[in-house]
Design a protein around this motif. Sequence first.
Motif, PDB file in Angstrom:
ATOM      1  N   MET A   1     121.217  63.890 -51.712  1.00 55.45           N
ATOM      2  CA  MET A   1     120.804  65.030 -50.920  1.00 55.45           C
ATOM      3  C   MET A   1     120.471  64.590 -49.486  1.00 55.45           C
ATOM      4  SD  MET A   1     119.206  68.515 -51.546  1.00 55.45           S
ATOM      5  CE  MET A   1     119.057  68.386 -53.242  1.00 55.45           C
ATOM      6  N   TRP A  24     123.526  64.594 -47.320  1.00 55.15           N
ATOM      7  CA  TRP A  24     123.909  65.914 -46.819  1.00 55.15           C
ATOM      8  C   TRP A  24     123.062  66.309 -45.618  1.00 55.15           C
ATOM      9  CZ3 TRP A  24     128.170  68.428 -47.702  1.00 55.15           C
ATOM     10  CH2 TRP A  24     128.886  68.142 -48.860  1.00 55.15           C
ATOM     11  N   ILE A  25     121.775  65.972 -45.658  1.00 57.66           N
ATOM     12  CA  ILE A  25     120.893  66.307 -44.534  1.00 57.66           C
ATOM     13  C   ILE A  25     121.354  65.585 -43.278  1.00 57.66           C
ATOM     14  CG2 ILE A  25     118.539  66.090 -43.654  1.00 57.66           C
ATOM     15  CD1 ILE A  25     117.591  66.412 -46.585  1.00 57.66           C
ATOM     16  N   ILE A  83     120.467  74.905 -42.540  1.00 58.94           N
ATOM     17  CA  ILE A  83     120.706  74.392 -43.894  1.00 58.94           C
ATOM     18  C   ILE A  83     120.033  73.042 -44.066  1.00 58.94           C
ATOM     19  CG2 ILE A  83     122.485  73.600 -45.498  1.00 58.94           C
ATOM     20  CD1 ILE A  83     124.325  75.736 -44.296  1.00 58.94           C
ATOM     21  N   ALA A  84     120.107  72.192 -43.031  1.00 60.11           N
ATOM     22  CA  ALA A  84     119.450  70.882 -43.104  1.00 60.11           C
ATOM     23  C   ALA A  84     117.941  71.048 -43.263  1.00 60.11           C
ATOM     24  CB  ALA A  84     119.770  70.065 -41.858  1.00 60.11           C
ATOM     25  N   LYS A  85     117.375  72.018 -42.567  1.00 62.82           N
ATOM     26  CA  LYS A  85     115.934  72.259 -42.674  1.00 62.82           C
ATOM     27  C   LYS A  85     115.541  72.690 -44.088  1.00 62.82           C
ATOM     28  CE  LYS A  85     114.134  74.734 -39.371  1.00 62.82           C
ATOM     29  NZ  LYS A  85     113.599  75.861 -38.574  1.00 62.82           N
ATOM     30  N   ILE A  86     116.347  73.563 -44.675  1.00 69.48           N
ATOM     31  CA  ILE A  86     116.081  74.005 -46.050  1.00 69.48           C
ATOM     32  C   ILE A  86     116.162  72.828 -47.012  1.00 69.48           C
ATOM     33  CG2 ILE A  86     117.006  75.400 -47.946  1.00 69.48           C
ATOM     34  CD1 ILE A  86     117.842  77.458 -45.778  1.00 69.48           C
ATOM     35  N   LEU A  87     117.178  71.988 -46.841  1.00 71.25           N
ATOM     36  CA  LEU A  87     117.326  70.823 -47.722  1.00 71.25           C
ATOM     37  C   LEU A  87     116.170  69.838 -47.550  1.00 71.25           C
ATOM     38  CD1 LEU A  87     121.158  70.097 -47.542  1.00 71.25           C
ATOM     39  CD2 LEU A  87     119.869  71.133 -49.399  1.00 71.25           C
ATOM     40  N   ILE A  88     115.678  69.684 -46.319  1.00 74.80           N
ATOM     41  CA  ILE A  88     114.529  68.805 -46.085  1.00 74.80           C
ATOM     42  C   ILE A  88     113.308  69.323 -46.835  1.00 74.80           C
ATOM     43  CG2 ILE A  88     112.874  68.046 -44.324  1.00 74.80           C
ATOM     44  CD1 ILE A  88     115.281  67.841 -42.399  1.00 74.80           C
ATOM     45  N   ILE A 137     113.321  71.175 -49.535  1.00 69.52           N
ATOM     46  CA  ILE A 137     113.555  70.981 -50.968  1.00 69.52           C
ATOM     47  C   ILE A 137     113.261  69.538 -51.363  1.00 69.52           C
ATOM     48  CG2 ILE A 137     115.354  70.905 -52.750  1.00 69.52           C
ATOM     49  CD1 ILE A 137     116.601  73.362 -51.370  1.00 69.52           C
ATOM     50  N   VAL A 138     113.721  68.589 -50.547  1.00 66.41           N
ATOM     51  CA  VAL A 138     113.465  67.174 -50.836  1.00 66.41           C
ATOM     52  C   VAL A 138     111.971  66.880 -50.791  1.00 66.41           C
ATOM     53  CG1 VAL A 138     113.774  64.833 -49.930  1.00 66.41           C
ATOM     54  CG2 VAL A 138     115.731  66.356 -50.129  1.00 66.41           C
TER      55      VAL A 138
END
Length: 56
Positions: free
Chosen positions: A1, A4-5, A30-35, A37-38
Amino acid sequence: MIEWIIILLIVAAIASLLGFRGVAGVSAGIAKILIFIVLIGLLLLILFGVLAINLA
């Protein structure tokens, strides 16, 4: 993940430099959302890890 960020942040930076504001905004969003989530997953792993150690 994390890969992807990093990829999305690079895409956002390049798109921003080339003037594609829409693509840059979407990639950064999208990168902010993934950050988040991580970070939430990491927090849960730490929390449950501490609980498991204390219960054992």
